[in-house]
Write a protein that holds these residues in place. Structure first.
Motif, short mmCIF file in Angstrom:
data_model
loop_
_atom_site.label_atom_id
_atom_site.label_comp_id
_atom_site.label_asym_id
_atom_site.label_seq_id
_atom_site.Cartn_x
_atom_site.Cartn_y
_atom_site.Cartn_z
N TYR A 42 0.82 -1.21 0.00
CA TYR A 42 0.00 0.00 0.00
C TYR A 42 0.87 1.27 0.00
O TYR A 42 0.55 2.26 -0.67
N ARG A 43 1.99 1.21 0.75
CA ARG A 43 2.88 2.37 0.81
C ARG A 43 3.46 2.68 -0.57
O ARG A 43 3.58 3.84 -0.98
N GLU A 44 3.81 1.63 -1.32
CA GLU A 44 4.34 1.82 -2.66
C GLU A 44 3.29 2.42 -3.60
O GLU A 44 3.58 3.30 -4.41
N ILE A 45 2.04 1.94 -3.45
CA ILE A 45 0.95 2.49 -4.26
C ILE A 45 0.74 3.96 -3.94
O ILE A 45 0.54 4.79 -4.84
N VAL A 46 0.79 4.31 -2.64
CA VAL A 46 0.63 5.70 -2.24
C VAL A 46 1.75 6.57 -2.79
O VAL A 46 1.53 7.68 -3.27
N ASN A 47 2.99 6.05 -2.74
CA ASN A 47 4.13 6.81 -3.27
C ASN A 47 3.98 7.06 -4.78
O ASN A 47 4.26 8.15 -5.27
N GLN A 48 3.55 6.03 -5.50
CA GLN A 48 3.33 6.20 -6.94
C GLN A 48 2.22 7.21 -7.20
O GLN A 48 2.32 8.03 -8.12
N GLY A 49 1.16 7.14 -6.39
CA GLY A 49 0.09 8.10 -6.54
C GLY A 49 0.55 9.51 -6.24
O GLY A 49 0.13 10.46 -6.92
N TRP A 50 1.42 9.65 -5.25
CA TRP A 50 1.94 10.97 -4.91
C TRP A 50 2.78 11.55 -6.05
O TRP A 50 2.68 12.73 -6.38
N LYS A 51 3.61 10.69 -6.66
CA LYS A 51 4.42 11.13 -7.80
C LYS A 51 3.52 11.54 -8.97
O LYS A 51 3.76 12.55 -9.64
N ALA A 52 2.48 10.73 -9.21
CA ALA A 52 1.55 11.06 -10.30
C ALA A 52 0.84 12.39 -10.02
O ALA A 52 0.59 13.18 -10.93
N LEU A 53 0.53 12.63 -8.74
CA LEU A 53 -0.12 13.88 -8.36
C LEU A 53 0.80 15.07 -8.60
O LEU A 53 0.36 16.13 -9.05
N GLN A 54 2.10 14.90 -8.30
CA GLN A 54 3.06 15.97 -8.54
C GLN A 54 3.18 16.29 -10.03
O GLN A 54 3.25 17.46 -10.42
#
Length: 273
Positions: A59-71
């Motif tokens: 889940y942490r990896e998914i959140v990190n990827q989502g955060w990068k996509a958001l940036q």
């Protein structure tokens, strides 16, 4: 034992695990210690924790990827807003006039120049130009020569004018002055081309003044003077207005013919055939 895989939130998972630990303590107390089956229960509890930890890492990896996509999305949004602001600025500051292509053939340059002037003028300016036409509906007599108007300047030309000449003038200001000069030019020569028996007394007086201003030096040119500009246009001949005329003279879009006395003529160069 309670199953933790039914938990939907971290709070529910925490409560499930606390109840499991409480149940293991009760089992240990009832059995008088850690028996074999209790140890197995504890091991199963440990295995559950390992699985939960793996899932949390996922889940942490998914959140990190989502955060990068958001940036990335935020950066694209910022770029879009900048482009929108630039387009808005361009729209609000688009020059009212586009210079004519002076490289065209001589036979086309006159009509192209007139089209630019007419297309660039506002509705109010066009109405003003119409006001100088005959009130009796008679047609203006066209000459045999195709006269060209004052030409609009380009940005490149404007940048070549020394700073001490153009001062704080803007490119679009100079082209607005060109529009006013052309309005004056067309109004004056529309009046000169009308039959004398169609003119009112005041118009006859103006025509007489126009004729007196002509000399051998003005032959082959059309020109206006200060009084014409004041009568037929909105161009103010203050410091800024004079500076605009100087810019046009510097760029050879306008020719000054002086005399006699303080009379200054602003002339368009020789007409096209």
């Amino acid at each position: 034992m309670l199953e933790s895989n039914k938990a939907l939130t971290f709070e529910e998972l925490e409560n499930d695990n606390l109840m499991k630990i409480k149940a293991l303590k009760i089992c240990s107390d009832l059995r008088g210690g850690w028996d074999k089956d209790t140890v197995q229960e504890l091991k199963a509890f440990h295995d559950d924790y390992i699985e939960i930890r793996k899932e949390l890492e996922s889940y942490r990896e998914i959140v990190n990827q989502g955060w990068k996509a958001l940036q990335v999305a935020q950066e694209l949004t910022n770029q879009q807003n900048q482009m929108k602001a630039q387009m808005k600025f361009i729209k609000e500051n688009l020059p009212e006039h586009l210079p004519t292509d002076q490289g065209n053939s001589r036979s086309n340059s006159s009509s192209a120049g007139r089209n630019v002037v007419q297309g660039a003028s506002s509705k109010e300016e066009q109405n003003t130009a119409k006001a100088v036409l005959p009130s009796d509906g008679s047609k203006v007599v066209k000459g045999k020569k195709n006269w060209k108007p004052f030409q609009f300047i380009t940005v490149e030309e404007f940048e070549t004018v020394p700073k001490y000449i153009r001062g704080r003038l803007q490119y679009d200001q100079v082209n607005k002055a060109v529009t006013e000069l052309n309005k004056t030019l067309e109004a004056k020569y529309a009046l000169l081309s009308r039959p004398r028996n169609k003119l009112r007394p005041m118009e006859l007086k103006n025509v007489h003044v126009f004729k007196q201003q002509e000399t051998t030096e003005t032959a082959g040119t059309r020109f206006v003077v200060d009084s014409d500009i004041k009568q037929y246009s909105k161009l103010r001949l203050d410091t800024a207005g004079r500076a605009m005329l100087t810019v046009l003279r510097t760029l050879k879009h306008l020719q000054e013919i002086r005399g006699p006395g303080n009379l200054m003529r602003y002339a368009v160069r020789s007409p096209t055939e």
